[in-house]
Design an enzyme around this catalytic site. Structure first.
Site, short mmCIF file in Angstrom:
data_model
loop_
_atom_site.label_atom_id
_atom_site.label_comp_id
_atom_site.label_asym_id
_atom_site.label_seq_id
_atom_site.Cartn_x
_atom_site.Cartn_y
_atom_site.Cartn_z
N ASP A 60 -1.85 -12.97 5.20
CA ASP A 60 -3.20 -12.42 5.25
C ASP A 60 -3.52 -12.20 6.73
O ASP A 60 -3.70 -13.17 7.49
CB ASP A 60 -4.18 -13.42 4.61
CG ASP A 60 -5.62 -12.95 4.70
OD1 ASP A 60 -5.90 -11.95 5.39
OD2 ASP A 60 -6.48 -13.61 4.09
N ILE A 61 -3.55 -10.96 7.14
CA ILE A 61 -3.68 -10.69 8.59
C ILE A 61 -5.07 -11.02 9.13
O ILE A 61 -5.27 -11.01 10.35
CB ILE A 61 -3.26 -9.24 8.96
CG1 ILE A 61 -4.15 -8.20 8.29
CG2 ILE A 61 -1.78 -9.02 8.65
CD1 ILE A 61 -3.99 -6.80 8.87
N TYR A 65 -16.53 3.44 7.75
CA TYR A 65 -15.06 3.38 7.81
C TYR A 65 -14.58 3.96 9.15
O TYR A 65 -13.76 3.35 9.84
CB TYR A 65 -14.46 4.17 6.63
CG TYR A 65 -12.97 4.38 6.72
CD1 TYR A 65 -12.08 3.34 6.46
CD2 TYR A 65 -12.44 5.62 7.04
CE1 TYR A 65 -10.71 3.54 6.54
CE2 TYR A 65 -11.07 5.84 7.12
CZ TYR A 65 -10.20 4.79 6.86
OH TYR A 65 -8.84 4.99 6.95
N GLY A 71 0.84 -1.20 0.00
CA GLY A 71 0.00 0.00 0.00
C GLY A 71 0.87 1.25 0.00
O GLY A 71 2.11 1.18 -0.06
N1 LIG Z 1 -5.33 6.77 2.61
C1 LIG Z 1 -5.69 7.75 3.43
O1 LIG Z 1 -6.06 8.86 3.01
C2 LIG Z 1 -5.64 7.52 4.92
C3 LIG Z 1 -6.04 8.55 5.77
C4 LIG Z 1 -6.00 8.35 7.14
C5 LIG Z 1 -5.57 7.14 7.65
N2 LIG Z 1 -5.18 6.14 6.79
C6 LIG Z 1 -4.74 4.87 7.37
O2 LIG Z 1 -3.35 4.71 7.10
C7 LIG Z 1 -3.04 3.33 6.93
C8 LIG Z 1 -2.30 3.11 5.62
O3 LIG Z 1 -3.14 3.55 4.56
P1 LIG Z 1 -2.73 3.37 3.02
O4 LIG Z 1 -3.40 4.48 2.28
O5 LIG Z 1 -1.26 3.17 2.91
O6 LIG Z 1 -3.49 1.99 2.70
P2 LIG Z 1 -3.55 1.24 1.29
O7 LIG Z 1 -2.73 1.95 0.27
O8 LIG Z 1 -4.99 0.95 1.02
O9 LIG Z 1 -2.78 -0.13 1.62
C9 LIG Z 1 -3.33 -1.17 2.36
C10 LIG Z 1 -2.61 -2.44 1.95
O10 LIG Z 1 -3.13 -3.52 2.74
C11 LIG Z 1 -3.30 -4.64 1.86
N3 LIG Z 1 -4.23 -5.62 2.40
C12 LIG Z 1 -5.57 -5.74 2.15
N4 LIG Z 1 -6.08 -6.82 2.79
C13 LIG Z 1 -5.04 -7.39 3.45
C14 LIG Z 1 -4.93 -8.55 4.28
N5 LIG Z 1 -6.00 -9.30 4.56
N6 LIG Z 1 -3.73 -8.86 4.79
C15 LIG Z 1 -2.64 -8.11 4.50
N7 LIG Z 1 -2.67 -7.01 3.71
C16 LIG Z 1 -3.86 -6.65 3.21
C17 LIG Z 1 -3.81 -3.98 0.59
O11 LIG Z 1 -3.75 -4.89 -0.50
P3 LIG Z 1 -4.83 -4.70 -1.70
O12 LIG Z 1 -4.57 -3.36 -2.31
O13 LIG Z 1 -4.51 -5.85 -2.60
O14 LIG Z 1 -6.19 -4.79 -1.07
C18 LIG Z 1 -2.83 -2.82 0.48
O15 LIG Z 1 -1.62 -3.21 -0.13
C19 LIG Z 1 -4.39 2.59 7.04
O16 LIG Z 1 -4.56 2.11 8.35
C20 LIG Z 1 -5.41 3.66 6.75
O17 LIG Z 1 -6.67 3.39 7.36
C21 LIG Z 1 -5.20 6.31 5.45
#
Ligand SMILES: NC(=O)c1ccc[n+]([C@@H]2O[C@H](COP(=O)([O-])OP(=O)(O)OC[C@H]3O[C@@H](n4cnc5c(N)ncnc54)[C@H](OP(=O)(O)O)[C@@H]3O)[C@@H](O)[C@H]2O)c1
Length: 291
Positions: A37-38, A126, A11
């Site tokens: 897979d967590i 969410y 991600g």
């Molecule tokens: N993005 C934002 O604007 C934002 C804002 C505030 C907080 N956050 C938080 O910051 C953190 C990081 O966000 P991010 O944007 O980097 O997230 P992201 O880009 O959506 O990455 C999440 C990763 O987790 C993987 N994943 C999905 N299901 C899984 C499983 N069962 N086991 C292991 N890995 C799995 C996804 O794979 P797939 O892509 O194949 O599903 C993806 O590679 C998260 O906790 C998010 O809630 C994000």
């Protein structure tokens, strides 16, 4: 060398850790759903038994904010049940757990920056699942929850890349101006988390569990953010301000999502860049990569 397990490592944030890991004095292990897979409890326990990580950074999450309104169970499985798995495995191996959360745990009704102790009042599925995330992580005494907002990176899909793509195709674009918050460059967030881990690992600072806020400095609306993206990328697309009611989405977003970051600065000595200078750096990297 101490081992750091990064889950969800494909991600946005996970990829930033991959990039920064090259200069770090830790043994990093990166996994995404194919390797670990967590949501699979047994797999988590087996993986931890083999690896015995000193630190776990959980970057995996269900992040599709609008889809979560109709996929509540999926969001809950990944954002809550899976965190419980990581917490229990961490407890068994005495690992520190760093868990990410979001400003969506707040309803956005305040007009001063949210502090860690402000009551959580999520208004989307969410946001509710992230309150569940925090609850699971925080019942473990060696966990740290970092709430962040408006995350973007050169990796993955995000608002910055969407604006650039649209800016290349269109002459004008309406973007909401009545939601304000602070963008966060995932590279800065990853560096801050590694700084915390380094200080704890070296004994320079005592580990302090609990919730911490981290975003870049400053405040802007999505409209301001979009204008800055167009300007820094050199696009002529005209951005005009629109109201949220003219851009309806399934999930309700906080009108005001600015967070107070005094705690992470004072307790862990973290210095934070202003959102504009971080955006400048990110766009420069994007251009260099040919995006
Ligand atoms: N993005 C934002 O604007 C934002 C804002 C505030 C907080 N956050 C938080 O910051 C953190 C990081 O966000 P991010 O944007 O980097 O997230 P992201 O880009 O959506 O990455 C999440 C990763 O987790 C993987 N994943 C999905 N299901 C899984 C499983 N069962 N086991 C292991 N890995 C799995 C996804 O794979 P797939 O892509 O194949 O599903 C993806 O590679 C998260 O906790 C998010 O809630 C994000």
């Amino acid at each position: 060398m101490k081992k750091i397990l990064v889950t969800g490592a494909n991600g946005q944030l996970g990829c930033e850790f991959r990039k920064l890991s090259k200069d770090e004095k830790f043994d990093f292990v990166f996994t995404d759903v194919d390797e670990l897979d967590i949501t699979d409890r047994e797999a988590c326990f087996k993986f931890f038994d083999r690896l015995k990580p000193a630190f776990v950074i959980n970057c995996a999450a269900y992040t599709a904010v609008d889809r979560a309104e109709s996929e509540k169970e999926l969001a809950w499985k990944l954002n809550v049940d899976a965190v419980k798995n990581l917490k229990k495995a961490s407890l068994e191996h005495d690992s520190y757990l760093i868990q990410l959360s979001s400003e969506y745990v707040f309803d956005g009704k305040l007009n001063v920056p949210y502090a860690e102790w402000n009551r959580t009042t999520p208004q989307s599925e969410y946001g509710k699942s992230k309150v569940g995330t925090e609850f699971e992580a925080l019942c473990y005494y060696k966990s740290l929850v970092i709430r962040t907002s408006w995350l973007y990176s050169t990796f993955g899909n995000n608002f910055v890349k969407t604006m650039i793509k649209l800016g290349k195709e269109r002459e004008s674009l309406g973007v909401v101006f009545d939601q304000v918050g602070t963008p966060t460059y995932a590279e800065d967030l990853a560096a801050a988390i590694l700084r915390i881990i380094s200080q704890v690992a070296s004994g320079e600072r005592k580990f302090e569990e609990g919730v911490f806020h981290y975003s870049n400095e400053g405040v802007c609306s999505w409209y301001d953010f979009a204008c800055a993206i167009m300007k820094l990328y050199g696009l002529k697309c005209k951005v005009y301000p629109i109201l949220t009611e003219n851009y309806p989405t399934p999930a309700k977003r906080p009108e005001y999502g600015v967070m107070n970051k005094a705690k992470i600065k004072s307790r862990y000595g973290i210095e934070i860049n202003h959102w504009f200078s971080s955006l400048e750096r990110m766009i420069e990297s994007l251009k260099q990569s040919g995006f």
